[in-house]
Write a protein that holds these residues in place. Structure first.
Motif, PDB file in Angstrom:
ATOM      1  N   GLU A  10       0.840  -1.196   0.000  1.00 37.44           N
ATOM      2  CA  GLU A  10       0.000   0.000   0.000  1.00 37.44           C
ATOM      3  C   GLU A  10       0.875   1.246   0.000  1.00 37.44           C
ATOM      4  OE1 GLU A  10      -4.040   0.492   2.233  1.00 37.44           O
ATOM      5  OE2 GLU A  10      -2.409   0.896   3.654  1.00 37.44           O
ATOM      6  N   LEU A  11       0.756   2.058  -1.038  1.00 38.28           N
ATOM      7  CA  LEU A  11       1.442   3.343  -1.066  1.00 38.28           C
ATOM      8  C   LEU A  11       0.712   4.292  -0.121  1.00 38.28           C
ATOM      9  CD1 LEU A  11       2.036   3.814  -4.905  1.00 38.28           C
ATOM     10  CD2 LEU A  11       3.655   2.981  -3.174  1.00 38.28           C
ATOM     11  N   VAL A  12       1.475   5.141   0.567  1.00 36.62           N
ATOM     12  CA  VAL A  12       0.880   6.094   1.510  1.00 36.62           C
ATOM     13  C   VAL A  12       1.486   7.475   1.302  1.00 36.62           C
ATOM     14  CG1 VAL A  12       0.387   4.328   3.263  1.00 36.62           C
ATOM     15  CG2 VAL A  12       2.562   5.569   3.341  1.00 36.62           C
ATOM     16  N   ASP A  13       0.768   8.492   1.811  1.00 34.40           N
ATOM     17  CA  ASP A  13       1.327   9.838   1.829  1.00 34.40           C
ATOM     18  C   ASP A  13       2.125  10.005   3.127  1.00 34.40           C
ATOM     19  OD1 ASP A  13      -0.455  10.480   3.931  1.00 34.40           O
ATOM     20  OD2 ASP A  13      -1.831  11.565   2.614  1.00 34.40           O
ATOM     21  N   PRO A  14       2.786  11.131   3.347  1.00 35.91           N
ATOM     22  CA  PRO A  14       3.611  11.300   4.551  1.00 35.91           C
ATOM     23  C   PRO A  14       2.836  11.182   5.874  1.00 35.91           C
ATOM     24  CG  PRO A  14       4.264  12.898   2.906  1.00 35.91           C
ATOM     25  CD  PRO A  14       3.014  12.226   2.385  1.00 35.91           C
ATOM     26  N   ALA A  37       4.682  -0.323   5.988  1.00 36.54           N
ATOM     27  CA  ALA A  37       5.455  -1.488   6.417  1.00 36.54           C
ATOM     28  C   ALA A  37       5.278  -1.642   7.922  1.00 36.54           C
ATOM     29  CB  ALA A  37       6.935  -1.287   6.068  1.00 36.54           C
ATOM     30  N   PHE A  38       5.847  -2.702   8.464  1.00 33.87           N
ATOM     31  CA  PHE A  38       5.853  -2.873   9.917  1.00 33.87           C
ATOM     32  C   PHE A  38       7.163  -3.513  10.346  1.00 33.87           C
ATOM     33  CE2 PHE A  38       3.714  -6.545   8.081  1.00 33.87           C
ATOM     34  CZ  PHE A  38       4.467  -7.592   8.583  1.00 33.87           C
ATOM     35  N   SER A  39       7.555  -3.208  11.570  1.00 33.82           N
ATOM     36  CA  SER A  39       8.722  -3.816  12.208  1.00 33.82           C
ATOM     37  C   SER A  39       8.277  -4.329  13.570  1.00 33.82           C
ATOM     38  CB  SER A  39       9.843  -2.786  12.396  1.00 33.82           C
ATOM     39  OG  SER A  39      10.402  -2.424  11.160  1.00 33.82           O
ATOM     40  N   TYR A 106      11.252   6.427   7.101  1.00 37.17           N
ATOM     41  CA  TYR A 106      12.675   6.534   6.747  1.00 37.17           C
ATOM     42  C   TYR A 106      12.887   6.222   5.275  1.00 37.17           C
ATOM     43  CZ  TYR A 106      12.824   1.462   6.701  1.00 37.17           C
ATOM     44  OH  TYR A 106      12.590   0.154   6.387  1.00 37.17           O
ATOM     45  N   TYR A 107      14.056   6.626   4.795  1.00 34.67           N
ATOM     46  CA  TYR A 107      14.507   6.332   3.445  1.00 34.67           C
ATOM     47  C   TYR A 107      15.935   5.823   3.561  1.00 34.67           C
ATOM     48  CZ  TYR A 107      15.787   6.850  -1.442  1.00 34.67           C
ATOM     49  OH  TYR A 107      16.200   6.601  -2.725  1.00 34.67           O
ATOM     50  N   ALA A 108      16.233   4.698   2.919  1.00 39.15           N
ATOM     51  CA  ALA A 108      17.593   4.156   2.955  1.00 39.15           C
ATOM     52  C   ALA A 108      17.897   3.444   1.641  1.00 39.15           C
ATOM     53  CB  ALA A 108      17.745   3.175   4.113  1.00 39.15           C
ATOM     54  N   TYR A 120       6.832   3.875   5.606  1.00 37.94           N
ATOM     55  CA  TYR A 120       6.039   4.396   6.710  1.00 37.94           C
ATOM     56  C   TYR A 120       5.859   3.176   7.599  1.00 37.94           C
ATOM     57  CZ  TYR A 120       2.316   6.967   9.107  1.00 37.94           C
ATOM     58  OH  TYR A 120       1.555   7.626  10.037  1.00 37.94           O
ATOM     59  N   ASP A 121       6.734   3.048   8.588  1.00 32.95           N
ATOM     60  CA  ASP A 121       6.949   1.797   9.315  1.00 32.95           C
ATOM     61  C   ASP A 121       6.259   1.814  10.682  1.00 32.95           C
ATOM     62  OD1 ASP A 121       8.014  -0.665   9.989  1.00 32.95           O
ATOM     63  OD2 ASP A 121      10.076   0.048  10.155  1.00 32.95           O
ATOM     64  N   HIS A 122       5.254   0.964  10.839  1.00 30.41           N
ATOM     65  CA  HIS A 122       4.554   0.807  12.116  1.00 30.41           C
ATOM     66  C   HIS A 122       5.392  -0.130  13.000  1.00 30.41           C
ATOM     67  CE1 HIS A 122       0.715   2.516  10.616  1.00 30.41           C
ATOM     68  NE2 HIS A 122       1.185   2.083   9.454  1.00 30.41           N
ATOM     69  N   VAL A 123       5.738   0.329  14.189  1.00 30.01           N
ATOM     70  CA  VAL A 123       6.561  -0.456  15.113  1.00 30.01           C
ATOM     71  C   VAL A 123       5.625  -1.195  16.065  1.00 30.01           C
ATOM     72  CG1 VAL A 123       8.444  -0.396  16.776  1.00 30.01           C
ATOM     73  CG2 VAL A 123       8.356   1.303  14.922  1.00 30.01           C
ATOM     74  N   LEU A 124       5.770  -2.518  16.121  1.00 27.38           N
ATOM     75  CA  LEU A 124       4.896  -3.369  16.920  1.00 27.38           C
ATOM     76  C   LEU A 124       5.702  -4.126  17.965  1.00 27.38           C
ATOM     77  CD1 LEU A 124       2.916  -4.841  13.884  1.00 27.38           C
ATOM     78  CD2 LEU A 124       2.181  -2.980  15.375  1.00 27.38           C
TER      79      LEU A 124
END
Length: 190
Positions: A10-14, A37-39, A106-108, A120-124
């Motif tokens: 899924e593409l997302v905005d900021p 994304a998720f981590s 983040y961007y890497a 756009y990383d959701h931390v779980l």
């Protein structure tokens, strides 16, 4: 591994609002497209978190140490369902309740593969027992280890190139959540 690159993300905005969908491969091709994304971190009662060393066949940041598992929900799929699936696929752990503790964007760029992470990383966080059996899939994970959170923060600062580029940010989000939780519990007990 290649078939996972054809899954949709899924593409997302900021602000994290859905704006479309593309394949994993397209999202990670330079210059990259911001996507959800998720981590996941699994944490034991001693406060240690489970890290994985990413498999050498990963298309992004192979053999770097990262959080317990990562992934992308399918468009409109819940984070809980997607993260539960990836926990089973990567480290063989099922049915762990997960709490969202923050978001890290983040961007890497991966210099070794030319691929990018723009997430756009959701931390779980999942709390687990000390004797949790971990059955890592060698196609996903080269190694695993349990590390106290403060030691992880110090290790990333000492040798950042040994770790996935998002690990510092997601670890910081986890620590902020734990600090807030500790503060709330200690002030609630007065």
């Amino acid at each position: 591994m290649g078939s996972r690159e054809s899954h949709l993300v899924e593409l997302v905005d900021p602000d994290g609002q859905a704006v479309g969908e593309v394949t994993v491969d397209e999202a990670h091709t330079a210059p990259g497209m911001l996507h959800r994304a998720f981590s996941v971190f699994l944490r034991d009662p001693a406060g240690r978190v489970l890290l994985q060393q990413r498999s050498e066949v990963k298309t992004r940041f192979p053999l770097r140490w990262a959080n317990t598992c990562c992934g992308h929900p399918l468009p409109e799929e819940s984070l809980q369902i997607a993260a539960g699936r990836r926990l089973v696929e990567e480290v063989g752990v099922a049915e762990v309740p997960l709490t969202e503790v923050g978001v890290y964007s983040y961007y890497a760029e991966d210099p070794s593969t030319g691929r990018v992470e723009y997430e756009y990383d959701h931390v779980l966080l999942g709390e687990v027992s000390a004797d949790l059996p971990v059955l890592a899939d060698p196609d996903e994970v080269a190694d695993v280890r349990w590390v106290p959170l403060d030691e992880l923060t110090q290790a990333i600062a000492r040798e950042p190139r040994a770790y996935a580029p998002w690990l510092s940010g997601v670890t910081e989000r986890l620590q902020q959540f734990l600090d807030r939780t500790d503060t709330a519990e200690s002030s609630g007990g007065r």
